[in-house]
Scaffold this motif. Structure first.
Motif, PDB file in Angstrom:
ATOM      1  N   UNK A   1      34.203  58.491  50.812  1.00  0.00           N
ATOM      2  CA  UNK A   1      35.303  59.356  51.401  1.00  0.00           C
ATOM      3  C   UNK A   1      35.364  59.057  52.967  1.00  0.00           C
ATOM      4  N   UNK A   2      36.586  59.299  53.361  1.00  0.00           N
ATOM      5  CA  UNK A   2      36.647  59.185  55.035  1.00  0.00           C
ATOM      6  C   UNK A   2      35.722  60.035  55.920  1.00  0.00           C
ATOM      7  N   UNK A   3      35.731  59.633  57.069  1.00  0.00           N
ATOM      8  CA  UNK A   3      34.676  60.514  57.743  1.00  0.00           C
ATOM      9  C   UNK A   3      35.017  61.882  57.760  1.00  0.00           C
ATOM     10  N   UNK A   4      36.254  62.431  57.907  1.00  0.00           N
ATOM     11  CA  UNK A   4      36.541  63.689  58.022  1.00  0.00           C
ATOM     12  C   UNK A   4      36.224  64.557  57.067  1.00  0.00           C
ATOM     13  N   UNK A   5      36.287  63.780  55.746  1.00  0.00           N
ATOM     14  CA  UNK A   5      35.719  64.474  54.520  1.00  0.00           C
ATOM     15  C   UNK A   5      34.316  64.531  54.292  1.00  0.00           C
ATOM     16  N   UNK A   6      33.742  63.590  54.626  1.00  0.00           N
ATOM     17  CA  UNK A   6      32.428  63.247  54.346  1.00  0.00           C
ATOM     18  C   UNK A   6      31.407  64.210  55.532  1.00  0.00           C
TER      19      UNK A   6
ATOM     20  N   UNK B   1      37.038  59.778  46.913  1.00  0.00           N
ATOM     21  CA  UNK B   1      37.490  61.105  47.134  1.00  0.00           C
ATOM     22  C   UNK B   1      38.472  60.919  48.271  1.00  0.00           C
ATOM     23  N   UNK B   2      39.956  60.879  47.841  1.00  0.00           N
ATOM     24  CA  UNK B   2      40.815  60.870  48.873  1.00  0.00           C
ATOM     25  C   UNK B   2      41.475  62.089  49.410  1.00  0.00           C
ATOM     26  N   UNK B   3      41.060  63.079  48.769  1.00  0.00           N
ATOM     27  CA  UNK B   3      41.437  64.434  49.318  1.00  0.00           C
ATOM     28  C   UNK B   3      40.343  65.335  48.875  1.00  0.00           C
ATOM     29  N   UNK B   4      40.131  66.324  49.847  1.00  0.00           N
ATOM     30  CA  UNK B   4      39.326  67.438  49.527  1.00  0.00           C
ATOM     31  C   UNK B   4      39.636  68.554  50.734  1.00  0.00           C
ATOM     32  N   UNK B   5      40.725  69.271  50.580  1.00  0.00           N
ATOM     33  CA  UNK B   5      41.278  69.926  51.763  1.00  0.00           C
ATOM     34  C   UNK B   5      42.289  70.832  51.438  1.00  0.00           C
ATOM     35  N   UNK B   6      42.551  71.636  52.239  1.00  0.00           N
ATOM     36  CA  UNK B   6      43.636  72.534  52.186  1.00  0.00           C
ATOM     37  C   UNK B   6      44.947  71.923  52.825  1.00  0.00           C
ATOM     38  N   UNK B   7      46.220  71.945  52.315  1.00  0.00           N
ATOM     39  CA  UNK B   7      47.285  71.610  52.941  1.00  0.00           C
ATOM     40  C   UNK B   7      48.448  72.691  52.707  1.00  0.00           C
ATOM     41  N   UNK B   8      49.284  72.671  53.827  1.00  0.00           N
ATOM     42  CA  UNK B   8      50.264  73.597  54.089  1.00  0.00           C
ATOM     43  C   UNK B   8      51.587  73.290  53.430  1.00  0.00           C
ATOM     44  N   UNK B   9      52.033  73.363  52.028  1.00  0.00           N
ATOM     45  CA  UNK B   9      53.190  72.938  51.814  1.00  0.00           C
ATOM     46  C   UNK B   9      54.179  74.040  51.734  1.00  0.00           C
ATOM     47  N   UNK B  10      55.460  73.805  52.245  1.00  0.00           N
ATOM     48  CA  UNK B  10      56.285  74.908  52.668  1.00  0.00           C
ATOM     49  C   UNK B  10      55.888  76.243  52.810  1.00  0.00           C
TER      50      UNK B  10
ATOM     51  N   UNK C   1      30.657  74.136  54.452  1.00  0.00           N
ATOM     52  CA  UNK C   1      30.191  74.111  53.121  1.00  0.00           C
ATOM     53  C   UNK C   1      28.728  73.815  53.174  1.00  0.00           C
ATOM     54  N   UNK C   2      27.895  74.239  52.187  1.00  0.00           N
ATOM     55  CA  UNK C   2      26.318  74.130  52.223  1.00  0.00           C
ATOM     56  C   UNK C   2      26.128  72.625  52.100  1.00  0.00           C
ATOM     57  N   UNK C   3      26.939  71.732  51.697  1.00  0.00           N
ATOM     58  CA  UNK C   3      26.873  70.295  51.902  1.00  0.00           C
ATOM     59  C   UNK C   3      27.997  69.494  52.153  1.00  0.00           C
ATOM     60  N   UNK C   4      27.994  68.197  52.131  1.00  0.00           N
ATOM     61  CA  UNK C   4      29.377  67.376  52.547  1.00  0.00           C
ATOM     62  C   UNK C   4      30.221  67.706  51.265  1.00  0.00           C
ATOM     63  N   UNK C   5      31.374  67.401  51.461  1.00  0.00           N
ATOM     64  CA  UNK C   5      32.357  67.591  50.508  1.00  0.00           C
ATOM     65  C   UNK C   5      32.094  66.524  49.411  1.00  0.00           C
ATOM     66  N   UNK C   6      31.884  65.235  49.538  1.00  0.00           N
ATOM     67  CA  UNK C   6      31.501  64.287  48.299  1.00  0.00           C
ATOM     68  C   UNK C   6      30.319  64.768  47.819  1.00  0.00           C
ATOM     69  N   UNK C   7      29.248  65.191  48.108  1.00  0.00           N
ATOM     70  CA  UNK C   7      28.046  65.555  47.630  1.00  0.00           C
ATOM     71  C   UNK C   7      28.433  67.034  46.690  1.00  0.00           C
ATOM     72  N   UNK C   8      29.147  67.914  47.161  1.00  0.00           N
ATOM     73  CA  UNK C   8      29.463  68.974  46.380  1.00  0.00           C
ATOM     74  C   UNK C   8      30.287  68.780  45.187  1.00  0.00           C
ATOM     75  N   UNK C   9      31.152  67.754  45.431  1.00  0.00           N
ATOM     76  CA  UNK C   9      32.274  67.315  44.354  1.00  0.00           C
ATOM     77  C   UNK C   9      31.197  66.740  43.264  1.00  0.00           C
TER      78      UNK C   9
END
Length: 200
Positions: free
Chosen positions: A57-62, A125-134, A83-91
């Protein structure tokens, strides 16, 4: 002399209570919610062993920060939340639990243990985030998976998974709940995809 000493002592006490340093942040720590998968029929059990790798994963997600894209290409995080751990580890851990819940593959491990396995599930892991759509906050998880036969490092199959789960509100606990629903759905898809390859 005694007066000067007493005055100096009082000043030091007063200054000690008026620190100009910012207070340390005390973030709320969140687990990734999970709902167990239904157990598969014993007759369809597979004999191959599988190692679940932590995805790249990229630095921001990791990291343990909960990432949000409020608009366009702006990347931010929810303040005061971790989170209790990094995003990739949780996934990875959610995938491991999902395979255990399903029950068709009993010989499971993760890259933490570095055990020998017939197959490994790796990916990005290309995305593990919240995005605002409309204007609507939506949890997005994207995983590009590779199923690899470890003997010779032969890639058996690849597949891209993406889940978009609307957040029922805008508060952080509601965001976390949406992450749980999204990850449950994606983990279920990954389990079905891997077991369909008949890894045995």
């Amino acid at each position: 002399m005694r007066l000067h000493t007493t005055t100096a002592s009082l000043l030091m006490i007063l200054l000690a209570g008026c620190s100009v340093l910012p207070k340390a942040e005390s973030p709320s720590i969140y687990r990734l919610p999970a709902t167990p998968l239904a157990h598969a029929r014993a007759a369809s059990m597979l004999t191959g062993s599988l190692r679940i790798e932590t995805p790249q994963a990229g630095r921001m997600l990791d990291s343990a920060r909960i990432v949000v894209l409020p608009e366009g290409n702006v990347v931010s995080v929810y303040q005061g939340a971790r989170w209790t751990d990094s995003g990739p580890a949780l996934f990875r851990n959610r995938l491991l639990d999902a395979f255990r819940d399903d029950g068709r593959m009993t010989a499971l491990s993760s890259d933490d243990a570095s055990l020998q396995a017939d197959f490994s599930l790796a990916g990005n892991l290309g995305a593990f985030q919240t995005e605002y759509r409309d204007g609507q906050p939506t949890v997005v998880i994207r995983y590009d998976a590779q199923l690899v036969r470890t003997n010779g490092l032969h890639i058996l199959a690849t597949h891209s998974f993406e889940i978009a789960e609307p957040v029922q509100g805008k508060a952080v606990p509601e965001v976390v709940a949406a992450f749980g629903r999204a990850d449950d759905a994606l983990a279920r898809q990954v389990v079905e995809w891997v077991t369909a390859q008949r890894v045995q």
